[in-house]
Scaffold this active site. Structure first.
Site, short mmCIF file in Angstrom:
data_model
loop_
_atom_site.label_atom_id
_atom_site.label_comp_id
_atom_site.label_asym_id
_atom_site.label_seq_id
_atom_site.Cartn_x
_atom_site.Cartn_y
_atom_site.Cartn_z
N TYR A 135 0.72 -1.29 0.04
CA TYR A 135 0.08 -0.06 -0.08
C TYR A 135 0.73 1.40 -0.17
CZ TYR A 135 -3.09 -3.56 1.99
OH TYR A 135 -3.95 -4.63 2.23
N TYR B 109 -14.19 -5.24 3.92
CA TYR B 109 -12.89 -5.62 3.37
C TYR B 109 -12.49 -7.08 3.53
CZ TYR B 109 -7.90 -6.23 2.84
OH TYR B 109 -6.66 -6.49 2.65
N ASP C 93 -16.61 -13.39 8.15
CA ASP C 93 -15.20 -13.08 8.15
C ASP C 93 -14.78 -12.47 9.31
OD1 ASP C 93 -12.64 -12.36 7.55
OD2 ASP C 93 -13.12 -11.29 5.86
N LYS D 112 -5.44 -13.24 11.22
CA LYS D 112 -4.81 -12.52 12.05
C LYS D 112 -4.23 -12.73 13.49
CE LYS D 112 -5.09 -8.57 9.07
NZ LYS D 112 -6.49 -8.50 8.43
C1 LIG Z 1 -6.56 -8.76 7.01
C2 LIG Z 1 -8.17 -9.08 6.64
C3 LIG Z 1 -8.19 -9.98 5.45
C4 LIG Z 1 -7.24 -10.45 4.65
O1 LIG Z 1 -6.00 -11.15 5.46
P1 LIG Z 1 -4.78 -11.26 4.81
O2 LIG Z 1 -3.91 -12.13 5.81
O3 LIG Z 1 -4.00 -9.87 4.59
O4 LIG Z 1 -4.78 -11.85 3.49
C5 LIG Z 1 -9.47 -10.35 5.26
N1 LIG Z 1 -10.52 -10.01 5.83
C6 LIG Z 1 -10.44 -9.12 6.89
C7 LIG Z 1 -11.72 -9.09 7.79
C8 LIG Z 1 -9.24 -8.80 7.37
O5 LIG Z 1 -9.12 -7.89 8.38
#
Ligand SMILES: *Cc1c(COP(=O)(O)O)cnc(C)c1O
Length: 434
Positions: free
Chosen positions: A29, A157, A251, A280
């Site tokens: 980024y 996202y 997610d 994460k």
């Molecule tokens: C960070 C994130 C992703 C992507 O994860 P990466 O390990 O960076 O590919 C997907 N969904 C959410 C909600 C996120 O915070």
């Protein structure tokens, strides 16, 4: 010329010799020509990042929300050291190992409802891609081959791969830049009122023959702008999915593992998704690992005599033994050290620290939930200057767009949290004066 190695780069001061190699790296980024001025880091410990010139920064974002126990927790380090002696990695194609199976079983036990089948990958984006492929294939294998599209939400996202970009907010997912390349998914407003929920449910009913699943970040849309919504919204969307007979993918890559003061955001809202994605904080910020956790009823569509009903996906490093050992150790810490309670009690401290900014001209909103504190500005202004100001104040906070947020380690000590919040308050005030 790149600013990396130009004398204007303040981070060059006392930089180690290895910093010269920065000319070969491409950072995330980042406009490499004008804004690439990364800080050289020597080491990390607890909630502190030590730069190679000896300066210490209090980490306000826990390395993109991963380091939930702080850095270098001795329990995770010991588990990793032990696993390293036995086996860092072995392919999961035709082979299994104890750390992966134990982690799968524990995730099945911890996640709500009948979520019980775990597919491992190495990044959040891939775990969402896998969830999307599972949803499409699930629909086909129960006779709904036309249900291939996704409904997701503005402000959302879900990752940076092409498939996940298509379900992000068009602005965040840079749809304009990739027009004609991304799949056309339905990215709609979050239904926040009863009236909007009725409309959402009706639209879902109308279009369900084309829809495989609804995808949502439960309770907090993170990277898309740190936007919160109530548990009722999530519950309403669950009911709409049930009514329309489409899957719900939660997610939890950002909110999972205690960030909101519940182990999982869905659990706190009393909602069971059909598929949950995790990453994460899964390994406590040590190694890349992600999991797609699938409900029994969804997995059942793949359980057949036909080889073509199998899930055709297999990341090379899936279920990496070191990463699974780290994740198991991280889960131990949630059990032993009361991490979720720490996150829950952080909310009032964040609120107390950031509330004074509410009255400051140029601040649009201050909101806190669990271990997330957000200051939204009327206008972003010069973010590079704001970042530099925070570094001067001795904290590592990385504002984006009009958002200044803190998501510290869940066990950050009181003194560091206080220093962090004072620095954020002072930094934002100064920023808005200019
Ligand atoms: C960070 C994130 C992703 C992507 O994860 P990466 O390990 O960076 O590919 C997907 N969904 C959410 C909600 C996120 O915070």
């Amino acid at each position: 010329m790149t600013r990396f190695l130009s004398p204007e780069n303040p981070n060059l001061r006392d930089a180690p010799a290895w910093y010269d190699d920065v000319r070969h790296i491409w950072l995330p980024y980042t406009q490499m020509k004008t804004t690439a001025t990364p800080l050289p880091v020597a080491s990390t410990q607890g909630s502190r990042i030590t730069l190679s010139d000896g300066r210490e920064l209090i980490d306000g974002i826990a390395s993109w929300w991963t380091a939930c126990h702080g850095y270098n927790h001795p329990h995770i380090r010991a588990a990793l050291t032990e696993q390293l002696q036995a086996m860092p990695h072995v392919m999961l194609g035709g082979l299994v190992h104890e750390p992966a199976l134990r982690l799968a079983r524990r995730l099945a036990e911890l996640t709500p409802g009948s979520l019980e089948r775990v597919f491992f990958s190495e990044s959040g984006s891939v775990s969402v891609e896998v969830a999307m492929k599972i949803a499409i294939q699930y629909q086909r294998q129960r006779g709904h081959a036309g249900r291939t599209r996704f409904v997701s939400f503005l402000g959302g996202y879900h990752g940076d791969t092409l498939g996940t970009m298509a379900v992000a907010d068009p602005e965040e997912g840079m749809h304009a830049l990739f027009k004609g390349v991304l799949r056309e998914e339905k990215v709609v407003s979050l239904p926040r009122t009863p009236e909007q929920m009725r409309e959402f449910t009706n639209a879902l009913m109308r279009e369900r023959e084309s829809i495989a699943a609804v995808l949502i970040e439960p309770r907090v849309q993170g990277a898309g702008g740190m936007l919160f919504h109530d548990a009722e919204v999530l519950q309403g969307i669950r009911r709409a999915c049930d009514k329309a007979d489409v899957l719900l993918i939660a997610d939890e890559i950002f909110v999972g593992f205690g960030r909101l003061g519940e182990l999982f955001a869905c659990e706190g809202a009393g909602v069971t998704p059909d598929i949950m994605t995790l990453s994460k904080a899964l390994t406590g910020g040590t190694l890349p690992l992600a999991a797609t956790v699938v409900a029994r009823e969804v997995f059942a569509a793949f359980w057949s005599e036909r080889s073509e009903d199998a899930l055709m996906h297999g990341p090379t490093y899936m279920g990496n033994a070191l990463a699974c050992a780290a994740a198991n150790a991280s889960l131990d810490l949630f059990e032993r050290e009361g991490r979720v309670e720490q996150a829950r009690s952080m909310e009032s401290e964040l609120e107390a620290g950031l509330a004074p900014l509410r009255k400051v001209a140029g601040v649009r909103d201050v909101r806190c939930l669990g271990a997330i504190g957000v200051v939204q500005l009327e206008e972003a202004g010069d973010l590079e200057a704001l970042k530099a100001r925070f570094i001067q104040e001795g904290v590592w906070v990385r504002p984006f767009r009009d958002i200044v947020y803190v998501t510290p380690a869940l066990n950050i000590d009181e003194a560091d949290l206080h220093t962090l919040l004072v620095a954020v308050e002072r930094g934002v005030r100064e920023h808005l004066k200019h």
